[in-house]
Design a protein around this motif. Structure first.
Motif, short mmCIF file in Angstrom:
data_model
loop_
_atom_site.label_atom_id
_atom_site.label_comp_id
_atom_site.label_asym_id
_atom_site.label_seq_id
_atom_site.Cartn_x
_atom_site.Cartn_y
_atom_site.Cartn_z
N CYS A 44 0.85 -1.19 0.00
CA CYS A 44 0.00 0.00 0.00
C CYS A 44 0.89 1.24 0.00
N ASN A 45 1.47 1.52 -1.16
CA ASN A 45 2.43 2.62 -1.28
C ASN A 45 1.90 3.77 -2.13
N GLY A 46 0.64 3.69 -2.54
CA GLY A 46 0.05 4.73 -3.38
C GLY A 46 0.31 4.53 -4.85
N LYS A 47 1.21 3.59 -5.19
CA LYS A 47 1.53 3.31 -6.59
C LYS A 47 0.84 2.05 -7.07
N ASN A 48 0.73 1.05 -6.19
CA ASN A 48 0.08 -0.21 -6.53
C ASN A 48 -1.43 -0.05 -6.43
N GLY A 49 -2.13 -0.46 -7.48
CA GLY A 49 -3.58 -0.44 -7.45
C GLY A 49 -4.11 -1.59 -6.60
N LEU A 50 -5.33 -1.44 -6.13
CA LEU A 50 -5.95 -2.48 -5.33
C LEU A 50 -6.00 -3.80 -6.09
N ASP A 51 -6.36 -3.74 -7.36
CA ASP A 51 -6.42 -4.97 -8.16
C ASP A 51 -5.05 -5.63 -8.26
N ASP A 52 -3.99 -4.84 -8.37
CA ASP A 52 -2.63 -5.38 -8.42
C ASP A 52 -2.27 -6.08 -7.11
N ILE A 53 -2.59 -5.44 -6.00
CA ILE A 53 -2.29 -6.02 -4.69
C ILE A 53 -3.04 -7.33 -4.52
N LYS A 54 -4.31 -7.34 -4.88
CA LYS A 54 -5.12 -8.57 -4.76
C LYS A 54 -4.54 -9.67 -5.62
N ALA A 55 -4.13 -9.35 -6.85
CA ALA A 55 -3.59 -10.35 -7.77
C ALA A 55 -2.28 -10.94 -7.24
N VAL A 56 -1.38 -10.09 -6.76
CA VAL A 56 -0.09 -10.56 -6.24
C VAL A 56 -0.29 -11.46 -5.03
N MET A 57 -1.12 -11.03 -4.10
CA MET A 57 -1.34 -11.82 -2.89
C MET A 57 -2.04 -13.15 -3.21
N ASN A 58 -2.87 -13.15 -4.23
CA ASN A 58 -3.53 -14.39 -4.65
C ASN A 58 -2.53 -15.33 -5.32
N GLU A 59 -1.73 -14.80 -6.24
CA GLU A 59 -0.79 -15.63 -6.99
C GLU A 59 0.36 -16.14 -6.12
N LYS A 60 0.93 -15.28 -5.29
CA LYS A 60 2.09 -15.67 -4.48
C LYS A 60 1.73 -16.46 -3.23
N TYR A 61 0.60 -16.11 -2.59
CA TYR A 61 0.29 -16.67 -1.28
C TYR A 61 -1.05 -17.38 -1.20
N GLY A 62 -1.80 -17.40 -2.30
CA GLY A 62 -3.07 -18.10 -2.32
C GLY A 62 -4.19 -17.43 -1.55
#
Length: 84
Positions: A44-62
């Motif tokens: 949550c750095n103001g650069k990453n969109g919410l959809d990006d954060i959700k996708a990364v956390m889903n792909e990397k950590y399930g």
């Protein structure tokens, strides 16, 4: 919620044993969370969109995307992340 969540400058992320504490210096509120929660806060750095954060956390950590969105929403309600 479509946004680029951001941890405000007055909010600190502090490692405390196996957990992390997120401290809001303005309200003196402390929230304890596991390492995965801290990873979300760091994203949550103001650069990453919410959809990006959700996708990364889903792909990397399930993590389910809805759970990530709910977590960020709760952090916003507690004044630990800004979503607008």
């Amino acid at each position: 919620m479509n946004c680029n969540p951001k941890k405000p400058e007055h909010v600190s992320l502090i490692k405390s044993g196996r957990y992390y504490k997120v401290f809001n210096a303005e309200t003196r509120f402390i929230y304890r969370m596991p390492a995965l929660g801290a990873k979300i806060v760091r994203m949550c750095n103001g650069k990453n969109g919410l959809d990006d954060i959700k996708a990364v956390m889903n792909e990397k950590y399930g993590l389910r995307k809805k759970d990530v969105e709910t977590f960020i929403s709760e952090l916003n309600k507690k004044g630990l992340v800004e979503t607008e």
